[in-house]
Scaffold this active site. Sequence first.
Site, short mmCIF file in Angstrom:
data_model
loop_
_atom_site.label_atom_id
_atom_site.label_comp_id
_atom_site.label_asym_id
_atom_site.label_seq_id
_atom_site.Cartn_x
_atom_site.Cartn_y
_atom_site.Cartn_z
N LEU A 241 0.82 -1.21 0.00
CA LEU A 241 0.00 0.00 0.00
C LEU A 241 0.85 1.26 0.00
O LEU A 241 0.86 2.03 -0.96
CB LEU A 241 -0.93 -0.02 1.23
CG LEU A 241 -1.86 1.17 1.41
CD1 LEU A 241 -2.84 1.28 0.24
CD2 LEU A 241 -2.62 1.04 2.73
N THR B 5 1.22 7.61 1.35
CA THR B 5 1.12 7.70 2.81
C THR B 5 2.49 7.67 3.48
O THR B 5 2.61 7.98 4.67
CB THR B 5 0.29 6.54 3.39
OG1 THR B 5 0.81 5.31 2.87
CG2 THR B 5 -1.17 6.66 2.98
N TRP C 14 7.10 9.87 12.55
CA TRP C 14 8.32 9.36 13.18
C TRP C 14 9.29 10.50 13.52
O TRP C 14 9.90 10.52 14.59
CB TRP C 14 9.02 8.34 12.28
CG TRP C 14 8.39 6.99 12.22
CD1 TRP C 14 7.96 6.33 11.11
CD2 TRP C 14 8.13 6.09 13.31
NE1 TRP C 14 7.45 5.11 11.43
CE2 TRP C 14 7.55 4.92 12.77
CE3 TRP C 14 8.34 6.16 14.68
CZ2 TRP C 14 7.16 3.84 13.56
CZ3 TRP C 14 7.96 5.08 15.48
CH2 TRP C 14 7.37 3.94 14.93
N SER D 199 7.37 -3.38 10.14
CA SER D 199 6.26 -3.21 11.06
C SER D 199 6.48 -2.03 12.00
O SER D 199 7.60 -1.54 12.15
CB SER D 199 6.04 -4.48 11.89
OG SER D 199 7.11 -4.64 12.82
N ARG D 200 5.41 -1.63 12.68
CA ARG D 200 5.47 -0.44 13.55
C ARG D 200 6.49 -0.61 14.68
O ARG D 200 7.33 0.27 14.90
CB ARG D 200 4.09 -0.16 14.14
CG ARG D 200 4.00 1.17 14.89
CD ARG D 200 2.63 1.33 15.52
NE ARG D 200 1.58 1.18 14.51
CZ ARG D 200 0.32 0.90 14.80
NH1 ARG D 200 -0.05 0.74 16.04
NH2 ARG D 200 -0.58 0.79 13.84
N SER E 47 9.97 -0.73 13.37
CA SER E 47 10.36 0.62 12.96
C SER E 47 10.78 1.44 14.18
O SER E 47 11.77 2.18 14.14
CB SER E 47 9.19 1.33 12.26
OG SER E 47 8.91 0.73 11.02
N SER F 156 -0.19 -5.64 2.95
CA SER F 156 0.44 -4.49 3.61
C SER F 156 0.63 -4.74 5.10
O SER F 156 -0.19 -5.39 5.75
CB SER F 156 -0.45 -3.26 3.42
OG SER F 156 -0.03 -2.19 4.23
N ALA F 157 1.71 -4.17 5.65
CA ALA F 157 1.95 -4.26 7.08
C ALA F 157 1.11 -3.24 7.85
O ALA F 157 1.02 -3.31 9.08
CB ALA F 157 3.44 -4.00 7.37
N SER F 158 0.46 -2.33 7.15
CA SER F 158 -0.28 -1.26 7.80
C SER F 158 -1.51 -1.77 8.54
O SER F 158 -2.29 -2.54 8.00
CB SER F 158 -0.71 -0.22 6.76
OG SER F 158 -1.57 0.74 7.36
N LYS F 159 -1.68 -1.31 9.78
CA LYS F 159 -2.89 -1.62 10.54
C LYS F 159 -4.00 -0.63 10.22
O LYS F 159 -5.13 -0.78 10.68
CB LYS F 159 -2.58 -1.62 12.04
CG LYS F 159 -1.74 -2.80 12.52
CD LYS F 159 -1.57 -2.76 14.03
CE LYS F 159 -0.99 -4.07 14.56
NZ LYS F 159 0.38 -4.32 14.13
N ASN F 160 -3.67 0.39 9.44
CA ASN F 160 -4.64 1.42 9.06
C ASN F 160 -5.06 1.30 7.61
O ASN F 160 -5.63 2.23 7.04
CB ASN F 160 -4.05 2.81 9.31
CG ASN F 160 -3.63 3.00 10.75
OD1 ASN F 160 -4.45 2.99 11.65
ND2 ASN F 160 -2.34 3.17 10.98
N LYS G 266 7.35 -8.28 6.88
CA LYS G 266 8.27 -8.49 5.76
C LYS G 266 9.69 -8.22 6.26
O LYS G 266 9.87 -7.34 7.09
CB LYS G 266 7.93 -7.53 4.62
CG LYS G 266 6.50 -7.65 4.08
CD LYS G 266 6.14 -6.46 3.19
CE LYS G 266 4.67 -6.46 2.83
NZ LYS G 266 4.28 -5.25 2.09
#
Length: 223
Positions: free
Chosen positions: A11, A18, A26, A49-50, A53, A115-119, A146
């Site tokens: 994504l 985004t 960050w 991932s968050r 990161s 996508s790794a995004s939770k949003n 990933k």
Amino acid sequence: MSQIKACLFDLDGVLVDTAKYHFIAWRRLAEELGFTFTEADNERLKGVSRMASLDILLEIGGLTPAEAEKLEMAAKKNAWYVEYISAMDHTEILPGALKLLQELRQNGIKIALGSASKNAMMILDNTGLTPFFDVIIDGTKTVNAKPDPEVFLMGARELGVTPAEAVVFEDAEAGVEAAMRAGMRSIGIGSPAQLGQANIVVPSLADFHLAQLRDLETDASRI
């Protein structure tokens, strides 16, 4: 080579812009913690991932907070990020993305998000992209970030295709590696210097043409 029956898309940085909001959030956290976080530093966070990161950011700042503090930091960063992306609309869809998704749909090729995004759902809904996807795999459904191939293998399974029948679109090295580990071909979106392991690298989706998928079906050199 297997016929390509499905495309799986990352994504952030592939379909929508985004990535800049992640960076701003960050950087804001780093400033609050008393150090500078640069765009070059941010490259290390692509496709990660968050919490992973956050670990990279804290390493850059030379900080080793307790786990409870780290969870608070991650939540704060995410709250800022959600605030930023809540105002997104269709104008932030990246060039070429809408056209490609429409062409894939018209040609009967299945489409998944990986996508790794939770949003991810909020972003897809705000930009109007949700209806294009047969399957949506995001950070709320996966455990491993990933370059673990989990997100792509899960997407292929839910689409009902084999890894050899799927192609991944990615802008991060970790994502391209995840595709390779999943046994899938990949299209890198960005720089050949960073994404050279991908089967094809283009600057953006606007530079990718459906015919290139068919070229991949006959190219037995790499998978």
